[in-house]
Structures are given as C-alpha cells and as structure tokens.
Design an enzyme around this catalytic site. Structure first.
Site, PDB file in Angstrom:
ATOM      1  N   ARG A   1     -33.834  59.767 -28.162  1.00 28.42           N
ATOM      2  CA  ARG A   1     -33.621  58.353 -27.850  1.00 28.42           C
ATOM      3  C   ARG A   1     -34.958  57.777 -27.387  1.00 28.42           C
ATOM      4  O   ARG A   1     -35.602  58.314 -26.494  1.00 28.42           O
ATOM      5  CB  ARG A   1     -32.605  58.225 -26.716  1.00 28.42           C
ATOM      6  CG  ARG A   1     -32.444  56.787 -26.325  1.00 28.42           C
ATOM      7  CD  ARG A   1     -31.782  56.639 -24.994  1.00 28.42           C
ATOM      8  NE  ARG A   1     -31.722  55.238 -24.652  1.00 28.42           N
ATOM      9  CZ  ARG A   1     -31.688  54.784 -23.412  1.00 28.42           C
ATOM     10  NH1 ARG A   1     -31.686  55.603 -22.410  1.00 28.42           N
ATOM     11  NH2 ARG A   1     -31.644  53.500 -23.187  1.00 28.42           N
TER      12      ARG A   1
ATOM     13  N   GLU B   1     -23.536  56.907 -27.876  1.00 29.32           N
ATOM     14  CA  GLU B   1     -24.908  56.761 -28.374  1.00 29.32           C
ATOM     15  C   GLU B   1     -25.437  58.088 -28.920  1.00 29.32           C
ATOM     16  O   GLU B   1     -26.173  58.116 -29.902  1.00 29.32           O
ATOM     17  CB  GLU B   1     -25.815  56.246 -27.248  1.00 29.32           C
ATOM     18  CG  GLU B   1     -25.475  54.808 -26.890  1.00 29.32           C
ATOM     19  CD  GLU B   1     -25.994  54.376 -25.529  1.00 29.32           C
ATOM     20  OE1 GLU B   1     -27.047  53.732 -25.494  1.00 29.32           O
ATOM     21  OE2 GLU B   1     -25.349  54.665 -24.508  1.00 29.32           O
TER      22      GLU B   1
ATOM     23  N   ARG C   1     -16.481  49.651  -8.885  1.00 27.13           N
ATOM     24  CA  ARG C   1     -15.306  50.198  -8.185  1.00 27.13           C
ATOM     25  C   ARG C   1     -15.301  49.724  -6.748  1.00 27.13           C
ATOM     26  O   ARG C   1     -14.254  49.335  -6.213  1.00 27.13           O
ATOM     27  CB  ARG C   1     -15.322  51.732  -8.245  1.00 27.13           C
ATOM     28  CG  ARG C   1     -14.963  52.260  -9.615  1.00 27.13           C
ATOM     29  CD  ARG C   1     -15.369  53.686  -9.773  1.00 27.13           C
ATOM     30  NE  ARG C   1     -16.827  53.801  -9.914  1.00 27.13           N
ATOM     31  CZ  ARG C   1     -17.457  54.844 -10.438  1.00 27.13           C
ATOM     32  NH1 ARG C   1     -16.773  55.880 -10.840  1.00 27.13           N
ATOM     33  NH2 ARG C   1     -18.767  54.867 -10.547  1.00 27.13           N
TER      34      ARG C   1
ATOM     35  N   ARG D   1     -29.786  44.125 -11.570  1.00 27.40           N
ATOM     36  CA  ARG D   1     -30.729  43.199 -12.234  1.00 27.40           C
ATOM     37  C   ARG D   1     -30.152  41.795 -12.283  1.00 27.40           C
ATOM     38  O   ARG D   1     -28.950  41.634 -12.532  1.00 27.40           O
ATOM     39  CB  ARG D   1     -31.025  43.673 -13.657  1.00 27.40           C
ATOM     40  CG  ARG D   1     -31.962  44.841 -13.720  1.00 27.40           C
ATOM     41  CD  ARG D   1     -32.162  45.309 -15.147  1.00 27.40           C
ATOM     42  NE  ARG D   1     -31.901  46.736 -15.252  1.00 27.40           N
ATOM     43  CZ  ARG D   1     -31.545  47.361 -16.361  1.00 27.40           C
ATOM     44  NH1 ARG D   1     -31.408  46.702 -17.486  1.00 27.40           N
ATOM     45  NH2 ARG D   1     -31.325  48.649 -16.361  1.00 27.40           N
TER      46      ARG D   1
ATOM     47  N   HIS E   1     -29.974  48.676 -25.779  1.00 25.43           N
ATOM     48  CA  HIS E   1     -28.637  49.260 -26.003  1.00 25.43           C
ATOM     49  C   HIS E   1     -28.255  49.192 -27.484  1.00 25.43           C
ATOM     50  O   HIS E   1     -27.069  49.215 -27.827  1.00 25.43           O
ATOM     51  CB  HIS E   1     -27.519  48.507 -25.225  1.00 25.43           C
ATOM     52  CG  HIS E   1     -27.638  48.552 -23.750  1.00 25.43           C
ATOM     53  ND1 HIS E   1     -27.383  47.445 -22.954  1.00 25.43           N
ATOM     54  CD2 HIS E   1     -27.948  49.555 -22.908  1.00 25.43           C
ATOM     55  CE1 HIS E   1     -27.548  47.772 -21.689  1.00 25.43           C
ATOM     56  NE2 HIS E   1     -27.892  49.052 -21.625  1.00 25.43           N
TER      57      HIS E   1
ATOM     58  N   GLY F   1     -17.104  48.137 -18.935  1.00 27.57           N
ATOM     59  CA  GLY F   1     -16.336  47.657 -20.085  1.00 27.57           C
ATOM     60  C   GLY F   1     -15.213  48.604 -20.480  1.00 27.57           C
ATOM     61  O   GLY F   1     -14.126  48.175 -20.864  1.00 27.57           O
ATOM     62  N   GLU F   2     -15.470  49.919 -20.348  1.00 28.88           N
ATOM     63  CA  GLU F   2     -14.440  50.903 -20.731  1.00 28.88           C
ATOM     64  C   GLU F   2     -13.426  51.150 -19.630  1.00 28.88           C
ATOM     65  O   GLU F   2     -12.288  51.519 -19.904  1.00 28.88           O
ATOM     66  CB  GLU F   2     -15.118  52.251 -21.068  1.00 28.88           C
ATOM     67  CG  GLU F   2     -15.919  52.219 -22.343  1.00 28.88           C
ATOM     68  CD  GLU F   2     -16.797  53.454 -22.513  1.00 28.88           C
ATOM     69  OE1 GLU F   2     -16.450  54.520 -21.996  1.00 28.88           O
ATOM     70  OE2 GLU F   2     -17.855  53.330 -23.161  1.00 28.88           O
ATOM     71  N   ASN F   3     -13.859  50.991 -18.377  1.00 31.30           N
ATOM     72  CA  ASN F   3     -13.018  51.469 -17.263  1.00 31.30           C
ATOM     73  C   ASN F   3     -12.429  50.404 -16.359  1.00 31.30           C
ATOM     74  O   ASN F   3     -11.697  50.737 -15.433  1.00 31.30           O
ATOM     75  CB  ASN F   3     -13.836  52.425 -16.381  1.00 31.30           C
ATOM     76  CG  ASN F   3     -14.214  53.674 -17.120  1.00 31.30           C
ATOM     77  OD1 ASN F   3     -13.355  54.377 -17.624  1.00 31.30           O
ATOM     78  ND2 ASN F   3     -15.504  53.928 -17.231  1.00 31.30           N
TER      79      ASN F   3
ATOM     80  N   ASN G   1     -32.393  62.708 -24.411  1.00 33.39           N
ATOM     81  CA  ASN G   1     -32.614  61.392 -23.812  1.00 33.39           C
ATOM     82  C   ASN G   1     -33.419  61.617 -22.538  1.00 33.39           C
ATOM     83  O   ASN G   1     -32.892  62.032 -21.512  1.00 33.39           O
ATOM     84  CB  ASN G   1     -31.250  60.762 -23.500  1.00 33.39           C
ATOM     85  CG  ASN G   1     -31.375  59.377 -22.899  1.00 33.39           C
ATOM     86  OD1 ASN G   1     -32.489  58.914 -22.615  1.00 33.39           O
ATOM     87  ND2 ASN G   1     -30.246  58.719 -22.685  1.00 33.39           N
TER      88      ASN G   1
HETATM   89  P1  AMP Z   1     -22.881  53.040 -17.202  1.00 34.29           P
HETATM   90  O1  AMP Z   1     -24.208  52.446 -16.834  1.00 34.29           O
HETATM   91  O2  AMP Z   1     -22.388  52.645 -18.538  1.00 34.29           O
HETATM   92  O3  AMP Z   1     -22.823  54.529 -16.967  1.00 34.29           O
HETATM   93  O4  AMP Z   1     -21.824  52.413 -16.165  1.00 34.29           O
HETATM   94  C1  AMP Z   1     -21.844  52.747 -14.799  1.00 34.29           C
HETATM   95  C2  AMP Z   1     -21.011  51.778 -14.022  1.00 34.29           C
HETATM   96  O5  AMP Z   1     -19.656  51.768 -14.503  1.00 34.29           O
HETATM   97  C3  AMP Z   1     -20.870  52.136 -12.549  1.00 34.29           C
HETATM   98  O6  AMP Z   1     -21.955  51.675 -11.804  1.00 34.29           O
HETATM   99  C4  AMP Z   1     -19.602  51.427 -12.175  1.00 34.29           C
HETATM  100  O7  AMP Z   1     -19.938  50.133 -11.720  1.00 34.29           O
HETATM  101  C5  AMP Z   1     -18.823  51.287 -13.471  1.00 34.29           C
HETATM  102  N1  AMP Z   1     -17.550  52.035 -13.447  1.00 34.29           N
HETATM  103  C6  AMP Z   1     -17.357  53.340 -13.678  1.00 34.29           C
HETATM  104  N2  AMP Z   1     -16.039  53.656 -13.541  1.00 34.29           N
HETATM  105  C7  AMP Z   1     -15.386  52.510 -13.199  1.00 34.29           C
HETATM  106  C8  AMP Z   1     -14.028  52.167 -12.918  1.00 34.29           C
HETATM  107  N3  AMP Z   1     -13.063  53.068 -12.950  1.00 34.29           N
HETATM  108  N4  AMP Z   1     -13.753  50.879 -12.606  1.00 34.29           N
HETATM  109  C9  AMP Z   1     -14.739  49.945 -12.578  1.00 34.29           C
HETATM  110  N5  AMP Z   1     -16.024  50.211 -12.841  1.00 34.29           N
HETATM  111  C10 AMP Z   1     -16.362  51.469 -13.146  1.00 34.29           C
END
Ligand code: AMP
Length: 399
Positions: A91, A386, A286, A241, A180, A334-336, A7
């Site tokens: 990618r 991915e 966070r 954005r 995505h 979404g995951e965290n 990637n």
């Molecule tokens: P991604 O672009 O998918 O890597 O997501 C990155 C973003 O996930 C970061 O900028 C954070 O805003 C968010 N993130 C990561 N860990 C956490 C967490 N424990 N709680 C809330 N947001 C998180």
C-alpha cells in the site's frame, strides 16, 4: 498463488497473506513500535491461535524478517518456505499524478514514488522503507505498488483544481488528489453487484467513515469527485482532523493565540474533528454515542456536526453525478454505527425518499442493503477490504 500484502507506517507494519486464486486469507498480523522500545509482533494464522512476540525491532527490515519467520515457522507457520510467497503488494499513500493505476515496482517506479515524498512526507517515506526491506529479504519476488490516490485520478479538472493561482498547480502540482482510493474502489464495485447493475452504468456515493473519513462520487465506474484534497486534512470532519474550514481561520488563531503555522497544523490534524468539537471528550464514536445517550451535549454536538457534513457532501455529489443509485457506508464508523447512519439518512436526507429498515441497519459484518424504499437511492453497508484489493491488483500484474 500467495500474495503478501504490506501496509507500512512510520513505526508499524500491517500484513496479510492471501491466496490470490480463491481470495482466502491465510494469515494476518501487525508489528508495532518498530524502532521504539517495547516492539511486538502479533500474528494470527487463519483458524489458528494468535501469537504475540515481544521482540526488539530496530528497523523495518527486522520487522519484515520477523513476519517472514512467523509465516514459515515450523509449528505455527502457514507456508513451508519463502518460495510459497509469490508476490508482494504494497500500500502506498501518495502516487501524485504519476500513478493512476497499480504498478509493478521497478527501480524507476520506486524513484517516482520518492519524487512524491513531499506530497505525503509522513507516509510515503515509511512505505518506501517497507518496499526496500522486502526487496532486501525477498530478492527476485515481484512487488506491486497500490496507491491510495490512484482511483481518484479519473476526476475531471473542475473537480481537482483549487481556486488559487493556476501556477501553483503547474509549478507544484497543488490540486485535489483524494485518499482511501483502494477502499472507494472496492466498495463502489461491490455496490454495483448488490444493485445488480453493471459497474459502468451506475452512480454510487461511498462514505468511508473511519478515524480518517472521506466521501467519493463514482459515476459509471470512475471517480468523479472526492472530499480529501492535496492532503487527507480536507473534507469531512474526522476523528481528530478538522476537514473543510475557512483558510483565514489559520491566521486568526495564529494571531490570537500567538502560534506558528506548524503549531496550528498540529491542532488541525490532531486536536480538531469530533475530538475538538466535543471539547476534548473523545475521537472515538463509541465514546461520543455513549455520552450522547447519557444526555451529554458535547457528544450530541460532535455527532450532529459530523453527520451534517457527511450529508452535505452526499447532496453535493448527487449534483456532481446528476443523481445517485446507491449510498454506501464503510470503515470503522460507517460499518459499525447504526446511529450515525440513521442520523445522516433520516435527519438530513428525507427529501430523497430514503426509508431505513431498522433491523437491517442494526446488523453488522455483512454486505447489506439497509433501505426499503422502491424509489430513490438504495443505502448499503459494505465492509471495506483494502488488503483484498491490493492482493487482486498484485495478482493481476504478476501472475
Ligand atoms: P477505522 O479508522 O476505519 O479503523 O475506524 C476507527 C473508528 O471506528 C474508531 O475510532 C471508532 O470511532 C469507530 N468505531 C469502531 N467501532 C464502532 C462502533 N461499534 N460504534 C461506533 N463507532 C465505532
């Protein structure tokens, strides 16, 4: 059969080596600051110690060479020689209307990707540099291009046409493409498995909420709508954005602040989103949640506005599919973030009968159903992968 997944960004290169037969990760890593002073390689063999090397990488060919050397290293490597790397999956951000599926990278296909450069001027040229570097260093090894836009090519015309003169579509291919796609494909497929239903027989909304964020509606195994557009600027409010806005705002700001279109596009891409809404507090959720917990209104404002927009898209996509069986959350936020998931589902979607299980919603790192309601859609968290999707497609086309 081992697949190297690449990637490539303009100054970075992420990689994973995956055994495509058992889908195990063999090693992964990242080259940063390519072409800039202070470049480094971080390499992590599965089950081994992480290796960090600060070495000059004048260009992407140098970076790919370092990656291959690390994978073949006598002490910390994971393969004996390059012969054990059987295919490479790249990618690629924009495939335009040319590439609706992953494709073997022949010279003709590479030319086709070049022709999409003006649709993604920051990303596609970087992807092509990675392809050329691998071609040079691994001649004869088959390579596959996996496109971020491909999964969304099944959208019906009414979902991808903009309300502007049609000739701009016929002349310049201005339309919704969506991004995505590899993540939306992986998560929607996995959601069908968790539902215990055939992929071809369910209605799934995927919320990919990361620094970049997009929603998609996947009906009977096909994407029917998605929130990003010609570029990744449209749709949800993101880290920096803006997402959707009244186009007249561009002219309004230009006049009030005496700014050029380029300057305003930089503001919309880099200084907007939750960063902008929070008055410059942070683009990281966070930090925003921390601020909200301390009663800082700027954090609350950004989180609520972000969540409301996600909920609005979920509502719209229920209409696009005439219902929904599963709403899935994936990517960094979404995951965290149990908090963001709870705001979206409990504050804005109670009419759907969704009830969240607090304990399940607080879990992390696993595919899980976090709702308890018998009626209405199930809510799920599915960590995206991915790279695995890229390895699967590469394997399927080269084995
Ligand atoms: P991604 O672009 O998918 O890597 O997501 C990155 C973003 O996930 C970061 O900028 C954070 O805003 C968010 N993130 C990561 N860990 C956490 C967490 N424990 N709680 C809330 N947001 C998180």
């Amino acid at each position: 059969m081992n697949v190297l997944v690449i990637n490539c960004g303009s100054s970075s290169l992420k990689f994973q080596l995956i055994n495509a037969e058992n889908e195990e990760l063999i090693a992964k890593g990242l080259c940063e600051r390519i072409g800039i002073e202070g470049s480094q390689l971080v390499y992590s063999p599965t089950g081994g110690e992480k290796v960090t090397k600060v070495v000059p990488m004048p260009d992407h060919t140098a970076a790919v060479k370092l990656v291959l050397d690390a994978l073949c290293d006598k002490e910390t490597g994971v393969v004996k020689s390059l012969d054990e790397i059987n295919a490479v999956g790249h990618r690629i951000v924009h495939g335009g209307e040319k590439f609706a599926v992953s494709t073997l990278l022949t010279d003709e296909v590479i030319k086709g990707i070049e022709e999409c450069n003006d649709l993604a001027p920051l990303h596609n040229p970087a992807n092509l540099i990675g392809i050329n570097a691998c071609k040079e260093l691994m001649p004869g090894v088959p390579m596959v291009g996996v496109f971020d836009t491909a999964f969304h090519q099944t959208m019906p015309r009414e979902a991808y046409i903009y309300g502007i003169p049609y000739e701009y579509y016929t002349k310049y291919k201005i339309r919704r493409y969506g991004f995505h796609g590899t993540s939306h494909a992986y998560v929607s497929r996995r959601a069908a498995e968790l539902l215990g239903k055939s992929y071809e027989d369910c209605k799934i909304i995927v919320c990919h909420l990361g620094n970049g964020a997009s929603v998609s509606a996947v009906k009977n195994g096909k994407c029917v709508d998605t929130s990003m557009g010609l570029t990744p600027l449209e749709g949800l409010i993101m880290g920096t954005r803006s997402g959707d806005l009244d186009p007249a705002i561009i002219e309004f700001i230009a006049k009030k602040e005496n700014k050029s279109i380029d300057e305003i596009m930089t503001i919309l891409n880099k200084e907007s989103g939750v960063l902008g809404i929070s008055g410059g507090l942070s683009s990281d959720f966070r930090d925003l949640e921390g601020a909200h917990d301390k009663g800082d209104e700027a954090g609350t404002r950004a989180l609520e506005t972000f969540s409301y927009r996600v909920a609005k898209y979920i509502g719209a996509y229920m209409v696009a599919m005439n219902g929904v069986d599963a709403i899935c959350f994936t990517a960094g936020v979404g995951e965290n973030s149990p908090f963001v998931r709870a705001v979206i589902c409990e504050k804005y979607l109670p009419f759907m009968g969704i009830k969240l299980d607090t304990e399940a919603n607080n879990k992390r790192g696993e595919d899980i159903i976090i709702s308890t309601n018998e009626q209405g859609p199930k809510v799920m968290v599915i960590p995206t992968n991915e790279e695995l999707m890229i390895a699967r497609d590469t394997y399927a086309l080269t084995k």
